[in-house]
Design a protein around this motif. Sequence first.
Motif, PDB file in Angstrom:
ATOM      1  N   ASP A   1      -4.319  -5.305   6.503  1.00 40.52           N
ATOM      2  CA  ASP A   1      -3.159  -4.538   5.074  1.00 40.52           C
ATOM      3  C   ASP A   1      -2.797  -5.393   5.546  1.00 40.52           C
TER       4      ASP A   1
ATOM      5  N   LYS B   1       7.130  -2.052   7.186  1.00 37.99           N
ATOM      6  CA  LYS B   1       8.710  -1.382   6.480  1.00 37.99           C
ATOM      7  C   LYS B   1      10.261  -2.252   7.188  1.00 37.99           C
ATOM      8  N   ASP B   2      10.125  -1.819   8.692  1.00 34.83           N
ATOM      9  CA  ASP B   2      10.939  -2.357   9.138  1.00 34.83           C
ATOM     10  C   ASP B   2      12.079  -3.881   8.702  1.00 34.83           C
TER      11      ASP B   2
ATOM     12  N   ASP C   1       6.126  -2.754   2.611  1.00 37.96           N
ATOM     13  CA  ASP C   1       4.592  -2.742   2.952  1.00 37.96           C
ATOM     14  C   ASP C   1       5.011  -1.399   4.190  1.00 37.96           C
ATOM     15  N   GLU C   2       4.344  -0.361   4.124  1.00 43.44           N
ATOM     16  CA  GLU C   2       4.240   0.587   4.768  1.00 43.44           C
ATOM     17  C   GLU C   2       4.255  -0.580   6.958  1.00 43.44           C
ATOM     18  N   ARG C   3       3.685  -1.102   6.699  1.00 42.92           N
ATOM     19  CA  ARG C   3       3.193  -1.435   8.154  1.00 42.92           C
ATOM     20  C   ARG C   3       4.324  -2.373   8.854  1.00 42.92           C
TER      21      ARG C   3
END
Lengths: 349, 349
Positions: B106, B325-326, B321-323
């Motif tokens: 992912d 995002k930082d 992307d969410e995973r």
Amino acid sequence: MNYFSKKYDNLTPYTPGEQPQDKKYIKLNTNESPFPPSPFSQRLVREYVGDIYLYSDPTVNKLVKVASEKFGVNEDEILFTNGSDEALYYAMLAFCDDSIGAAFPDVTYGFYKVLGDLTNTDCKEIPVKDDLSIDPDDYKNLNRTIFIANPNAQTGLYLTNDEIEDIVKNNKENVVIVDEAYIDFGNESAIPLTKKYENLLVTQTFSKSRSLAGGRLGFAIGNKSLINNLNTLKYSMNPYNVNTMTMYAGIGALIDEDYFKKNCETIVKSRKYLKENLENLGFEVTNSCSNFVLARTAKKSGSDLYKELKEKGILVRYLGDERIKDYVRITVGSKEQLDALLKAIGEIL
Amino acid sequence: MNYFSKKYDNLTPYTPGEQPQDKKYIKLNTNESPFPPSPFSQRLVREYVGDIYLYSDPTVNKLVKVASEKFGVNEDEILFTNGSDEALYYAMLAFCDDSIGAAFPDVTYGFYKVLGDLTNTDCKEIPVKDDLSIDPDDYKNLNRTIFIANPNAQTGLYLTNDEIEDIVKNNKENVVIVDEAYIDFGNESAIPLTKKYENLLVTQTFSKSRSLAGGRLGFAIGNKSLINNLNTLKYSMNPYNVNTMTMYAGIGALIDEDYFKKNCETIVKSRKYLKENLENLGFEVTNSCSNFVLARTAKKSGSDLYKELKEKGILVRYLGDERIKDYVRITVGSKEQLDALLKAIGEIL
């Protein structure tokens, strides 16, 4: 083990014209230009090759700017591709599917059929007339996406813009792709019609008239919405499809208009010379408007003529399709190449 | 009227990294090499650009000869493509269909998902672990065609050849594609494993370690049968997919091994330098084995850091992307570029 998807069980790939490496031939088999790339194309490539450690511009904006001005269209009405084959592939994917088939003449560029098979598109091949010409009336309200090469591949026969327009306006529910690979040899392009018809897509290539066959550059021009569709596919498949060197070669070829025009005029003259001389040798020759002629003689089969010319170091194309199996296709090369060809044919017959 | 096939209704194309034309940035956003193309690549292109009025060799045989020797494979075990994106597309088409889905992490190269959507392939995205690493045990007997970037895109984390082999031999019914775009920065390639496993396809690119991003050249290596499958697609879609200039640029890049090795070593050293300095500034940095690092800091969000760096004329990649995002992804550029980056980050924090 065979891992290949079963959907390709019946796929027969395209066979490109021979590019033999074994010896030096007089190459009159793949409709290349006999003239080198424009000096300006070459200069730009040499100047910018040092930059290719950076990605190419996916929008090839510098090229689009030059081209949109040259062809009188907006920047969002043109898409450049890795050869026009890629534009044709995008068009087949974009405008055909399970419910929309394709249609094209039974004598034309063999790649349409391959693309149709690849994408599992139902293809209707419409017979050309006995004289190998296309009857525009056969292309009305087909409820299919239409591919027409104009001038037509293999025959070189040309439909006028009025005839093209007649086809386009009688297929408003479907896209009509006019493949103008050979348009520059004395013919009028349908590009201006794209302003009027949102279902017309015109493709062209830099491989013939612009002497960049090995640079791989083609384009499609059409309504913004059609180009947007093709861009969706490009950005889902190969966003950087046109490399930086090819972009600059293309810019050079477009800007160096004098070189381009002079070469096209020379080829048109040479085509006349070739046709007349073949006719004097007893050939029947199509009234080609492209940079090749299609010719046959009662004295020798097409396949034998191809073979015997190859033995003499001259490559022509023997296509072998049923409708044109007696013919060979001969690229309009340089005067010297054509004289060598005519001499060899004289010896063979 | 909308002529676009309904099968693409939900297709979202790939978004390439910014290639801004408005001003000169320090570009650390698309993992290009900071080093120009090999002088030998440039020399060959300049020497042969005059030949591009002739079609390129569809087999790119000269390049295949050099590459097959370099990588220790047979000539029929390698296929060159217009960037490795094209090889990945061919692989998705060839080895996935209605009954065979795809699987990939992912957090990886976003293009796999786009290709899956384009080809209507069912895609299983397997979560990476909390530390962003791939667990090879998650990839066993999936009954899907597997795409693994190694080192992985975005994270730079590397699986050993033993781990790759474990995945390959536990998916013998399916093809495993190992995308080695970033392999040359201190890692061992899985190419030798293609001799042992007929279901392993390795792809590589000339865009990173070989300084030819704008030349567009990639390749796939695998069992003859897999390469034959990909060739069937190539010859049905774009037989002349690699142009002559790119072929010569590639030959130069392969032959000029010293230049290549020196650049890779420099980048590995610079990566260490960048990581240590970012950590000194309070960043958490993945243990990247590629030519980029993925970094985050509690002091500034990834999106803000991206924006503020851009204002200072430095482009990094914020993936969003969410995973991850930082994080921001930073290309390992030249020493000067990295010092400018570190200075700018110091000012921002």
